[in-house]
Structure formats: structure tokens, C-alpha cells
Scaffold this motif. Structure first.
Motif, PDB file in Angstrom:
ATOM      1  N   ALA A  84       0.991  -1.295   0.246  1.00 64.75           N
ATOM      2  CA  ALA A  84       0.166   0.267   0.074  1.00 64.75           C
ATOM      3  C   ALA A  84       0.707   1.572   0.243  1.00 64.75           C
ATOM      4  N   LEU A  85       0.249   2.169  -0.869  1.00 64.97           N
ATOM      5  CA  LEU A  85       1.127   3.714  -0.895  1.00 64.97           C
ATOM      6  C   LEU A  85       0.592   4.496  -0.460  1.00 64.97           C
ATOM      7  N   VAL A  86       0.984   5.901   0.692  1.00 58.78           N
ATOM      8  CA  VAL A  86       0.738   7.097   0.891  1.00 58.78           C
ATOM      9  C   VAL A  86       1.448   7.709   0.116  1.00 58.78           C
ATOM     10  N   VAL A  87       0.404   8.465  -0.837  1.00 58.72           N
ATOM     11  CA  VAL A  87       1.446   9.951  -1.409  1.00 58.72           C
ATOM     12  C   VAL A  87       0.251  11.304  -1.013  1.00 58.72           C
ATOM     13  N   LEU A 109      -4.009   2.926  -2.760  1.00 59.97           N
ATOM     14  CA  LEU A 109      -3.327   3.415  -2.892  1.00 59.97           C
ATOM     15  C   LEU A 109      -4.563   5.081  -1.456  1.00 59.97           C
ATOM     16  N   LEU A 110      -3.386   5.137  -0.762  1.00 59.20           N
ATOM     17  CA  LEU A 110      -3.624   6.295   0.419  1.00 59.20           C
ATOM     18  C   LEU A 110      -3.640   7.562  -0.266  1.00 59.20           C
ATOM     19  N   ILE A 111      -3.992   8.820  -0.118  1.00 58.74           N
ATOM     20  CA  ILE A 111      -4.001  10.237  -0.884  1.00 58.74           C
ATOM     21  C   ILE A 111      -4.109  10.793   0.370  1.00 58.74           C
ATOM     22  N   ALA A 112      -3.051  11.643   1.157  1.00 51.46           N
ATOM     23  CA  ALA A 112      -2.730  12.056   2.474  1.00 51.46           C
ATOM     24  C   ALA A 112      -3.015  13.446   1.739  1.00 51.46           C
ATOM     25  N   SER A 113      -4.014  14.409   2.691  1.00 46.83           N
ATOM     26  CA  SER A 113      -4.091  16.005   2.389  1.00 46.83           C
ATOM     27  C   SER A 113      -4.870  16.655   3.326  1.00 46.83           C
ATOM     28  N   ASN A 114      -4.621  17.675   3.570  1.00 47.57           N
ATOM     29  CA  ASN A 114      -3.988  18.941   3.981  1.00 47.57           C
ATOM     30  C   ASN A 114      -5.582  19.662   3.619  1.00 47.57           C
TER      31      ASN A 114
END
Length: 540
Positions: A84-87, A109-114
Motif C-alpha cells: 500500500a502506498l501513501v502519497v 493507494l492512500l492520498i494524504a491531504s491537508n
């Protein structure tokens, strides 16, 4: 002054809210010793997730937050294959990131968000190309996981199914029917006490005015009142950020007064004595002072903690029940004609501001929903199939305190993204409740021992509420409850009156200036026969 406060408060009551189909899920991160769970947002129709933690597949997590992953340059397939990726979020579409990760051999796929987490979407052509789970998470949650769990993180993604039929609906239904029944009974009891006290109908108008009770008896005043409500709702739509605090202040004052009236009536009913004392020319009751202090304290506690979701709903519902009860006891409709006019106008008002106004607003959201949920509520703005979760802690947005709120019990342990509530507007209790109260008073006027009008109207209200919730569950969206409650209660009351041959009197009601309490409301009934009940004229 008290009448003005009640009128202003009623103008803010008639709001509706719709439920959203949330696409929130849970990210389970572990290193074999320590584990944490965080909120994520996904698109179930695009990349569905397992419904249980045990059924979810566990993958090692690779930290690629140093890249946006808009292309595969600089990323070794051997590093990410089967993991699993976190981008980071940004620079390109969600679908592009997912296709790049998928081509590299990643499984999730994990998408980190601000920024706020929104339900990921893509063009129709991209849906069929992406085969790996895709979800958004808060970047601050990823930093927290790094600090707590450290190296060797593995992840599982799952989305528990939340049943549409939640126990909170039954609680809301119970609160509504009990409040309507108690309010109607209280109104009838007060009417009977007035008749038995000797004030009767002959001096009833002055007696009601002296007791602070208000009566709606003019069709023109009813029309003007509804027109003022429309104007108030439009003003709330354009000046919400200012007027919401005015409504909150009025709510605290009105509910403290209503709670005092309810507690005082209970104390009086159970025969609780009181001690009085005088200071100069003023007389004080110890019981009243204690009750006033308690009621004001409850209202203040609610006002200070009104945005604390986890427990403040209990106080809000308590204050709401007291407010509705006191309103139904205080505001009286003089006859069935006024009931028909008022409830019909409010039905049109409710339907217009829920279903028609979205065609005129810029964001396509109805004025009623916008005012009910507040300008920052995003569930309705995305038409119910998208969600938006703040990425950072935010000051809670103010909402109108004019709804009963009960947490969804099925989601109680899954509120990582925020608590979910079943709600019902006070107006959906008060408006039909005014008709129930009139039926209760009419039973008193005709000396009906079976309380046939009151009981029939309560049953009609219950059936109307059940139909409202059934339609809501089948359609997947909130409903203007008055659309079902008004026809159910009005038609039932009219049928009962017609069957009993009392429609003329039920329609005209009583005018306190003309009728004498020593004479029966129905002609031909001798007042010397106390056991006679007009209910005996009808088989029910």
C-alpha cells in the motif's frame, strides 16, 4: 414581551434536514503491537472496500509522501509491488495517481491531504481502468501514525455497512409522539381547569390573556404570521452568520422559561408544597426560585457547550421537549377553520422552501436545508452521494438549535469522521401538535369522556410520522414531514367530526366572548345531566 419571544422563536422552527449517504471508511494501521484507526473517505462505487476488519487484506505501507505520484519516475516497482502506498494530494487527478500506482504494482493507494477530504471521483472512462482500492486520509493522521506506531506499519481498509434502519429513528419517533400527546393533554387539562374554576368561556378571553396564553383566531393574522415566517427564513438564508446567534439567545431564554413551566406543573401535580417569603413589597416562592435556578443553569450549560456533539444532544432534546410542550399549551387555535388555514399554509411553506427553492439558489441547495444545516454543511451541497471531511480541526459551525437530535447508534463506534445524527425539526412536532391541542380542548368543551378527538389525532400523527420515516428510508433522503403529517391529522379530525355529526361545532370552535360555560356546546344537551357525553352519539 413573552408573546413576542415565542413568536420570534417559532419563525425559526420550521426547518428540515436531509440525511447523506456517507462514503466514510476506516483505516486500520498496526505494527503487530500497537494499532490505531483513522477516518478515510472513499468512493464505494469506484473502488469498494471490505465490510469488516477481518475480511480486509493487510498490506505493508510504503511512505511516498515526498511525491505526488503523478508519474512513475523515480519510484522503483520493486519498492512498492504488493504494498500500500501513501502519497500527497495535488498536481493531478485521483485517477491518474491510482493508475500510476497500479502500473507500479501497488495494491492500495492512500492520498494524504491537508485539505478537506472529499469523495474521490473520476471520468467514466477511468472507472473501469482502476482496480485497486483508493481513499483519502488526513495528512495529520499519517503523521500521528508515524509517531505512535513508527516503522513497519501495515494497513487494512474497511467500510462497515451502516443500516438505514437505525434505533435512533425509533427514539425520535417516541420523542415526537410523547411530546405531542403530553402537549395536547396539558392543553386540555388547562382548559378544563379554566372551566371548573368558574372563569368559564364567558370570561375566557380575558382569563387567557391574563395567564399569558395566546390565541390565534383571525385568518388574516394567520396569513400575516406565515408571511413573516417566510421573510424570516429568507433573512436567515442571507444573514445566517449574524442571525444564528440571535436565534440561539432567544432559544436559551424561551427554553429556560418553558422548562420552568413544565417542572412547575409537575411539582403542582404531585402536590409539592412551597414556602413563600417577602422582601419589602415583593413575594417570593422558594420552590419557584430553586426551579428557576435549575432551568437557567441547564439553558446556560447548553449554550456554553452547544457544539459538543457527544453529549449535548441530551440537553438540547430536553429543552426542545419542554419548549414544544409549553408552546402547545400556551398557543391555542380557536377553531378547526384556523387549524386548516394554518396547517395548509405551513404545508405549502415547507414544500416550497424544500423542493422549489433549489431551482433559484446558486448552489442548488434549498433555502430550508441551507438554513437548517448551516452554510458550512457540505452533505447536501454534494447531493447526498458525496461527503466532505475537514482535514484539520476547525471551529464548529453554528447551527440553529431547533431540532431533536439522536446519535445513530449503529455508527456510535465508527464516528472517526464525525458523529451522525437522526434529526426532527421542532416545527414537525409543534404544527400538528397545535391541532392535537385543539382536539383535546374540543373534547373538554363537549365533555367527551373517551377523548375521541384527541386520541384519533394522536394516532393520525403517529401514522403520519411512520410514513415519513418509511419514505425517507426508501428514497434515501430526508422528507418535509409536514407533507405527510398535515393531511393525516386534518383529514382524520374532519372524518371523526363528520361521523359524529359535530362538524359545524368542530369547525366553528368556540368564541370566548359569546359562549357561556354554563351552557353545553351542543344544542339539546341538558347541563343538569353530568353523565351525558356526546361521544355516545357515535359508535366510537
Amino acid at each position: 414581551m413573552e408573546g413576542a419571544v415565542k413568536t420570534l422563536t417559532l419563525l425559526a422552527l420550521f426547518v428540515a434536514a436531509r440525511q447523506v449517504n456517507c462514503q466514510e471508511a476506516i483505516l486500520h494501521i498496526s505494527n503487530g503491537i500497537t494499532d490505531r484507526e483513522y477516518c478515510i473517505v472513499h468512493n464505494h462505487s469506484w473502488t469498494p472496500l471490505s465490510q469488516t476488519l477481518d475480511g480486509a487484506t493487510q498490506y505493508p505501507l510504503v511512505n511516498l509522501t515526498s511525491t505526488m505520484l503523478c508519474n512513475g519516475s523515480g519510484v522503483s516497482p520493486d519498492l512498492v509491488k504488493g504494498k500500500a502506498l501513501v502519497v500527497m494530494r495535488g498536481d493531478c487527478d485521483f485517477s491518474q495517481k491510482a493508475l500510476v500506482a497500479q502500473n507500479l504494482g501497488a495494491t492500495t493507494l492512500l492520498i494524504a491531504s491537508n485539505k478537506s477530504l472529499i469523495t474521490p471521483s473520476a471520468n467514466d472512462s477511468d472507472y473501469a481502468k482502476v482496480h485497486i482500492p483508493l481513499a483519502l486520509m488526513r495528512y495529520r493522521d499519517f503523521l500521528d501514525a508515524q509517531q505512535v506506531i513508527g516503522e513497519g506499519m501495515t494497513v487494512k481498509l474497511y467500510a462497515p455497512v451502516l443500516s438505514k434502519i437505525d434505533a435512533s429513528i425509533a427514539v425520535i419517533l417516541l420523542i415526537a409522539i410523547v411530546t405531542v400527546a403530553l402537549g395536547g393533554y396539558w392543553s386540555g387539562t388547562c382548559e378544563r381547569d379554566r372551566l371548573n374554576s368558574g372563569a368559564g368561556l364567558e370570561g375566557g378571553a380575558d382569563n387567557k390573556a391574563d395567564s399569558g396564553e395566546l390565541s390565534l383566531y383571525s385568518p388574516l393574522k394567520v396569513v400575516i404570521f406565515v408571511a413573516m415566517m417566510c421573510g424570516m427564513l429568507v433573512l436567515m438564508y442571507f444573514f445566517y452568520n449574524v442571525l444564528v446567534y440571535v436565534i440561539i439567545a432567544i432559544f436559551c431564554l424561551a427554553c429556560a422559561s418553558a422548562l420552568f413551566s413544565c417542572f412547575d406543573a409537575v411539582m403542582e401535580k404531585i402536590g409539592c408544597g412551597t414556602v413563600s417569603f417577602s422582601i419589602r413589597t415583593w413575594n417570593f416562592s422558594v420552590r419557584s426560585l430553586i426551579l428557576a435556578a435549575v432551568c437557567i443553569s441547564i439553558a446556560v450549560v447548553w449554550g456554553v457547550n452547544r457544539n459538543e456533539d457527544r453529549w449535548i444532544w441530551i440537553l438540547q432534546d430536553l429543552l426542545g421537549v419542554a419548549f414544544c410542550l409549553n408552546f402547545m399549551k400556551t398557543i391555542s387555535l380557536s377553531n378547526f377553520k384556523i387549524c386548516v388555514i394554518l396547517l395548509s399554509l405551513l404545508l405549502v411553506y415547507d414544500v416550497f422552501f424544500v423542493f422549489i427553492t433549489p431551482f433559484f439558489t446558486k448552489n442548488g441547495v434549498s433555502i430550508m436545508v441551507q438554513v437548517a444545516l448551516g452554510p458550512d454543511a457540505s452533505g447536501e451541497k454534494t447531493q447526498g452521494n458525496m461527503v466532505e471531511v475537514p482535514a484539520e480541526p476547525q471551529a464548529p459551525s453554528e447551527k440553529l438549535p431547533v431540532v431533536m437530535r439522536v446519535p445513530r447508534f449503529s455508527a456510535w463506534a465508527q464516528n472517526l469522521c464525525g458523529m451522525q445524527f437522526s434529526i426532527l425539526g421542532y416545527g414537525d412536532i409543534i404544527v400538528p401538535g397545535l391541532l392535537v391541542a385543539y382536539c383535546s380542548r374540543f373534547d373538554v368543551w363537549i365533555n367527551s369522556t373517551k377523548k375521541i378527538y384527541f386520541v384519533s389525532c394522536c394516532i393520525a400523527y403517529l401514522l403520519g410520522m411512520i410514513l415519513t420515516f418509511v419514505v425517507m428510508l426508501l428514497s434515501g433522503m430526508g422528507q418535509p414531514a409536514l407533507l405527510y403529517l398535515v393531511p393525516f391529522t386534518l383529514i382524520t379530525s374532519a372524518v371523526v367530526a363528520g361521523c359524529r355529526g359535530e362538524m359545524k361545532h368542530f369547525w366553528a370552535g368556540t368564541t370566548y366572548e359569546v359562549l357561556d360555560s354554563r351552557e353545553p356546546l351542543l344544542p339539546g344537551v341538558l347541563p343538569s345531566n353530568p353523565d351525558f357525553s356526546p361521544a355516545s352519539l357515535c359508535p366510537f
